[in-house]
Scaffold this active site. Structure first.
Site, PDB file in Angstrom:
ATOM      1  N   HIS A  27      28.287  85.789  61.149  1.00 18.27           N
ATOM      2  CA  HIS A  27      27.448  85.378  60.018  1.00 18.27           C
ATOM      3  C   HIS A  27      25.972  85.385  60.382  1.00 18.27           C
ATOM      4  O   HIS A  27      25.598  85.577  61.541  1.00 18.27           O
ATOM      5  CB  HIS A  27      27.863  83.998  59.504  1.00 18.27           C
ATOM      6  CG  HIS A  27      27.709  82.888  60.513  1.00 18.27           C
ATOM      7  ND1 HIS A  27      26.487  82.428  60.948  1.00 18.27           N
ATOM      8  CD2 HIS A  27      28.639  82.122  61.153  1.00 18.27           C
ATOM      9  CE1 HIS A  27      26.656  81.435  61.806  1.00 18.27           C
ATOM     10  NE2 HIS A  27      27.951  81.234  61.955  1.00 18.27           N
ATOM     11  N   CYS A  73      31.380  80.307  66.119  1.00 19.28           N
ATOM     12  CA  CYS A  73      31.066  81.469  65.297  1.00 19.28           C
ATOM     13  C   CYS A  73      30.101  82.397  66.036  1.00 19.28           C
ATOM     14  O   CYS A  73      29.472  82.004  67.020  1.00 19.28           O
ATOM     15  CB  CYS A  73      30.466  81.035  63.967  1.00 19.28           C
ATOM     16  SG  CYS A  73      31.663  80.320  62.821  1.00 19.28           S
TER      17      CYS A  73
END
Length: 515
Positions: free
Chosen positions: A427, A455
């Site tokens: 992301h 992440c």
């Protein structure tokens, strides 16, 4: 001999742990940019996505992020088992402590800053530094397997009459990378180490070194350095990756000094005529626009060479051009010999792509196929931030989200889930709300230095590239290596001020002028 030293190291370390005495420094682990010792972690490191079991676009987070594990502090008295990591190294300030060197002018073309050197940065050498002064920290592994004390100031460092086997350097208080390598006659050049990692070593003292800077640090400073050899010879200065010391003459380095100056500062009047005691000059020189390579030993050389940030491959001292198969990859070199590290402007490939993420070095490489040879053409490379909980292995992407709520009540753009059933996303940098004008600027400035909770974080531009170009089912491999990848690791080139709440790479922001 080397195995014997390693075994002695293990025994000595075990004895030290049992007796409580200080242990000598045995450089068995080559830590990269992810090494954090006694460094504060930013508040935005817990960017795990909402539970994938609730995969609706507006799903609320249901899990609480685990705290970042505490890190052990290494002593700075030469007894550390790894080089000393300084506080503030390779890490972002917290959201309540903005970066100390934020520029204030905006460059409409980049959406960032037009000043290469923020006003608060000192750009002339000093023997007096403060906690916020951008600087480098050097340590050297001596033959008795202890690290020298860390030194940040412009003074001569004397590891000892027997020289040193390895070096470790940190870039402090400014984003960017410091890269360095060492030369010894029997083994040749070590691999590049980066940001506190140690260079490869054996029982041979280091004869020559190279040091260079990238990113904001490299755009702000030039690094100069000089060596003292064991016979008393004082080498002239080298700059930005030049070779300094001796090559294949039986002499080695016993003293070292570095100095930082503002980039291209005319007042840096160092003598640079004879930085190397060797049979020939070492490195790339540009003659009539073309590279000419000379090996310091006087012998023909085949392998990778660098001219500051420009990278070449030479065969018998001659730079190659065009397509070349090297080390299991297929590379493309310009007519002037420079390696092309972004093939998209040349090929505009539509895929399919494979992605490989180096967790240790926070570097992502995209590959395309070379016919039946498989995915061996490195196509693009991205800087990223991973975390302790980023899983290793090979995965296929199952779902994407234009905006996604994270478990810290923050948002990210252009999200691609790493694998089925995982809470890990690829992301963008972090936003307060699903609004391009609510960026947390430290997550951009310190990308590649801060840890996520698991992440994989990118600039908005790079996250969008993956979102747009890599369909569901794309294979992503997460691995660890001290080598960033087939390309060099990218770096953030300009800091944005802590008042700028949009990503300068985001095409959705008109101020960036990217549409």
């Amino acid at each position: 001999m080397r195995k014997t030293i390693r075994h002695m190291a293990l025994l000595a370390l075990t004895a030290a742990l049992l007796t409580g005495q200080a242990a000598p420094a045995f450089a068995d682990d080559n830590y990269g940019p992810g090494m954090f010792i006694d460094n504060p972690q930013p508040e935005t490191n817990t960017d795990t996505a909402a539970d994938p079991a609730t995969d609706s676009q507006a799903a609320d987070p249901t899990q609480t992020a685990d705290p970042v594990p505490g890190q052990e502090t290494a002593p700075a008295d030469g007894s550390a088992t790894t080089p000393t990591a300084p506080a503030g190294t390779e890490t972002a300030p917290t959201e309540t402590t903005p970066a100390q060197t934020d520029p204030t002018q905006t460059d409409p073309a980049q959406g960032g800053t037009s000043e290469a050197i923020p006003p608060s940065i000192q750009t002339t050498p000093t023997r007096e530094i403060t906690e916020s002064t951008p600087c480098l920290q050097f340590q050297f592994l001596r033959p008795d397997m202890t690290w020298s004390d860390p030194v940040r100031t412009d003074v001569t460092i004397m590891p000892g009459a027997d020289g040193f086997y390895s070096m470790s350097v940190y870039a402090i208080n400014l984003p960017g990378d410091v890269l360095y390598r060492t030369y010894a006659s029997q083994r040749g050049w070590s691999s590049w180490a980066m940001n506190g990692g140690h260079t490869d070593w054996n029982t041979e003292p280091v004869e020559a070194v190279q040091v260079r800077l990238t990113g904001v640090f490299g755009n702000t400073f030039d690094v100069y350095y000089t060596s003292t050899l064991n016979d008393g010879t004082q080498c002239d200065w080298s700059k930005n990756g030049g070779t300094n010391g001796s090559m294949a003459t039986g002499r080695y380095i016993t003293g070292f000094r570095y100095s930082l100056w503002g980039a291209n500062d005319p007042n840096a009047n160092y003598v640079m005529d004879n930085p190397l005691v060797a049979a020939a000059a070492d490195g790339i020189t540009i003659v009539d626009g073309m590279p000419v390579f000379s090996n310091g030993t006087g012998a023909l050389f085949t392998g990778w060479v660098w001219n500051d940030s420009d990278r070449y491959y030479v065969v018998d001292n001659t730079p190659v051009t065009g397509w070349q198969y090297i080390d299991g990859y297929k590379y493309f070199f310009e007519a002037d010999g420079k390696l092309v590290q972004d093939l998209e402007p040349y090929l505009q490939s539509k895929g399919p792509f494979q992605i490989r993420i180096n967790k240790q070095m926070n570097c992502t490489t995209v590959y395309i196929q070379d016919g039946g040879n498989g995915y061996i053409i490195p196509y693009k490379t991205f800087l990223c931030s991973t975390g302790d909980d980023t899983p290793l292995g090979t995965f296929q992407t199952p779902v994407k989200y234009r905006w996604r709520l994270m478990n810290t009540d923050e948002y990210c753009q252009y999200c691609t889930r790493l694998g089925e059933g995982l809470s890990i996303l690829l992301h963008s940098v972090i936003y307060e709300r699903p609004d391009v004008y609510t960026l947390k600027p430290s997550t951009y400035n310190w990308l590649g230095a801060t840890k996520s909770h698991g992440c994989i974080r990118f600039t908005t531009r790079d996250a969008k590239w993956i979102y747009d170009n890599c369909p569901l089912g794309t294979a992503i491999t997460v691995y660890e290596s001290a080598t960033p990848g087939p390309f060099d690791r990218p770096a953030i080139q300009q800091m944005i001020p802590d008042t700028q709440t949009y990503d300068p790479t985001d095409v959705n922001v008109p101020e960036n002028g990217l549409q």
